[in-house]
Structures are given as structure tokens and as C-alpha cells.
Motif scaffolding. Sequence first.
Motif, PDB file in Angstrom:
ATOM      1  N   UNK A 173       0.837  -1.198   0.000  1.00 38.17           N
ATOM      2  CA  UNK A 173       0.000   0.000   0.000  1.00 38.17           C
ATOM      3  C   UNK A 173       0.877   1.255   0.000  1.00 38.17           C
ATOM      4  N   UNK A 174       1.149   1.757  -1.192  1.00 34.59           N
ATOM      5  CA  UNK A 174       2.002   2.926  -1.370  1.00 34.59           C
ATOM      6  C   UNK A 174       1.443   4.140  -0.623  1.00 34.59           C
ATOM      7  N   UNK A 175       0.146   4.356  -0.727  1.00 36.98           N
ATOM      8  CA  UNK A 175      -0.485   5.523  -0.110  1.00 36.98           C
ATOM      9  C   UNK A 175      -0.311   5.523   1.402  1.00 36.98           C
ATOM     10  N   UNK A 176      -0.463   4.365   2.033  1.00 37.84           N
ATOM     11  CA  UNK A 176      -0.336   4.283   3.493  1.00 37.84           C
ATOM     12  C   UNK A 176       1.084   4.596   3.949  1.00 37.84           C
ATOM     13  N   UNK A 177       2.073   4.055   3.270  1.00 34.72           N
ATOM     14  CA  UNK A 177       3.463   4.325   3.647  1.00 34.72           C
ATOM     15  C   UNK A 177       3.818   5.794   3.420  1.00 34.72           C
ATOM     16  N   UNK A 178       3.380   6.354   2.304  1.00 34.90           N
ATOM     17  CA  UNK A 178       3.667   7.759   2.017  1.00 34.90           C
ATOM     18  C   UNK A 178       3.009   8.675   3.051  1.00 34.90           C
ATOM     19  N   UNK A 179       1.778   8.385   3.412  1.00 34.86           N
ATOM     20  CA  UNK A 179       1.075   9.196   4.407  1.00 34.86           C
ATOM     21  C   UNK A 179       1.764   9.114   5.770  1.00 34.86           C
ATOM     22  N   UNK A 180       2.242   7.938   6.134  1.00 28.76           N
ATOM     23  CA  UNK A 180       2.933   7.747   7.418  1.00 28.76           C
ATOM     24  C   UNK A 180       4.205   8.599   7.471  1.00 28.76           C
ATOM     25  N   UNK A 181       5.012   8.551   6.416  1.00 34.35           N
ATOM     26  CA  UNK A 181       6.242   9.357   6.407  1.00 34.35           C
ATOM     27  C   UNK A 181       5.930  10.848   6.377  1.00 34.35           C
ATOM     28  N   UNK A 232       3.096  12.378   7.659  1.00 33.61           N
ATOM     29  CA  UNK A 232       2.518  12.793   8.937  1.00 33.61           C
ATOM     30  C   UNK A 232       3.528  12.784  10.081  1.00 33.61           C
ATOM     31  N   UNK A 233       4.332  11.750  10.170  1.00 28.89           N
ATOM     32  CA  UNK A 233       5.185  11.582  11.348  1.00 28.89           C
ATOM     33  C   UNK A 233       6.635  12.005  11.159  1.00 28.89           C
ATOM     34  N   UNK A 234       7.087  12.143   9.890  1.00 26.62           N
ATOM     35  CA  UNK A 234       8.495  12.455   9.666  1.00 26.62           C
ATOM     36  C   UNK A 234       8.725  13.649   8.739  1.00 26.62           C
ATOM     37  N   UNK A 235       7.651  14.297   8.298  1.00 21.36           N
ATOM     38  CA  UNK A 235       7.777  15.534   7.534  1.00 21.36           C
ATOM     39  C   UNK A 235       8.117  15.391   6.060  1.00 21.36           C
ATOM     40  N   UNK A 236       8.016  14.194   5.514  1.00 22.46           N
ATOM     41  CA  UNK A 236       8.280  14.006   4.087  1.00 22.46           C
ATOM     42  C   UNK A 236       7.118  14.564   3.258  1.00 22.46           C
ATOM     43  N   UNK A 237       7.448  15.049   2.065  1.00 23.07           N
ATOM     44  CA  UNK A 237       6.437  15.594   1.162  1.00 23.07           C
ATOM     45  C   UNK A 237       6.566  14.943  -0.212  1.00 23.07           C
ATOM     46  N   UNK A 238       5.433  14.789  -0.873  1.00 24.21           N
ATOM     47  CA  UNK A 238       5.410  14.175  -2.196  1.00 24.21           C
ATOM     48  C   UNK A 238       6.071  15.080  -3.231  1.00 24.21           C
ATOM     49  N   UNK A 239       6.973  14.493  -4.011  1.00 26.71           N
ATOM     50  CA  UNK A 239       7.581  15.197  -5.142  1.00 26.71           C
ATOM     51  C   UNK A 239       6.843  14.855  -6.432  1.00 26.71           C
ATOM     52  N   UNK A 240       6.537  13.567  -6.603  1.00 26.31           N
ATOM     53  CA  UNK A 240       5.779  13.133  -7.775  1.00 26.31           C
ATOM     54  C   UNK A 240       5.117  11.807  -7.446  1.00 26.31           C
ATOM     55  N   UNK A 282      12.728   9.042  -0.448  1.00 28.17           N
ATOM     56  CA  UNK A 282      12.123   7.723  -0.319  1.00 28.17           C
ATOM     57  C   UNK A 282      11.113   7.548  -1.454  1.00 28.17           C
ATOM     58  N   UNK A 283      11.230   6.417  -2.145  1.00 31.74           N
ATOM     59  CA  UNK A 283      10.302   6.072  -3.217  1.00 31.74           C
ATOM     60  C   UNK A 283       9.579   4.801  -2.801  1.00 31.74           C
ATOM     61  N   UNK A 284       8.261   4.806  -2.899  1.00 32.04           N
ATOM     62  CA  UNK A 284       7.476   3.601  -2.654  1.00 32.04           C
ATOM     63  C   UNK A 284       6.898   3.127  -3.984  1.00 32.04           C
ATOM     64  N   UNK A 285       7.056   1.845  -4.252  1.00 34.51           N
ATOM     65  CA  UNK A 285       6.502   1.206  -5.436  1.00 34.51           C
ATOM     66  C   UNK A 285       5.539   0.113  -4.988  1.00 34.51           C
ATOM     67  N   UNK A 286       4.401   0.025  -5.647  1.00 32.68           N
ATOM     68  CA  UNK A 286       3.430  -1.012  -5.315  1.00 32.68           C
ATOM     69  C   UNK A 286       3.930  -2.367  -5.813  1.00 32.68           C
TER      70      UNK A 286
END
Length: 126
Positions: free
Chosen positions: A14-22, A24-32, A49-53
Amino acid sequence: MQITKTAVSLTVEDVTASAAFLGKHFGYAEEMSADGFVSLAHPGGGVGVVFLRRGLEVLPEEQRHRIAAGVILAFVVEDIAAEERRLREEGVAITLPLREEPWGEKLFQVADPNGIVIELVEWARQ
């Protein structure tokens, strides 16, 4: 060779869940992002950090169904006790309690919704 940027790429369910966690809790923002893919950056710099499904067809066949396992995403921080308190207050489960190694390194771990282990570390001051 000149390296201009560094990122770690992790395959998860679940790419969305991992991205949201980083985020919310670690200040990461989506680049693309695209279907099954998200690239994140931290405003303080450091590793992207890149997440791939899992199963994504852009991955080579032999990699498509692997998931990130045995990987620890480590972040070095300056006040580890404050970070541990903050994450507890935010409802994040601490999977490895705060401890100090004999050589002085302090660390603790959490896991994201896909089981990615995130370790926070405070290096011993010499």
C-alpha cells in the motif's frame, strides 16, 4: 561521477499508506506520483524515499512481487528522547523501545503500515 541526489526505493503493498505515514510523522512531502508509485523528499534534505506497489509492471519480473524486507530506514536525530515522546503522543507504536548501546548510540524503532522498519538514532557525542 557526480551524484546529485540519493533515494531508497521500497516495494510495498500500500504505497499511499506508507507515504502518508512518512508525511505525517516524519515531515516528508510528495515530489511526484503515479498509479502505484510515489516519490518523497524531506525539506531538511537527506535521502529521498520512493514507494513502489508490489506487482507494478515497470519493475523487472524477478523484482515485481518482492516486498521490502530486512530493510531498516534509519534517521539520525539530535534529541531522540523528544522524538520518541512525540511519536508516542502521535499514536505511533514503538516496536523497539528506546535503548542505549554500550558504545553510546541511542536508538528506537517504529514500523509503518506496511511493516517498513524506521529506526531513529542519536549518535554518541565524542
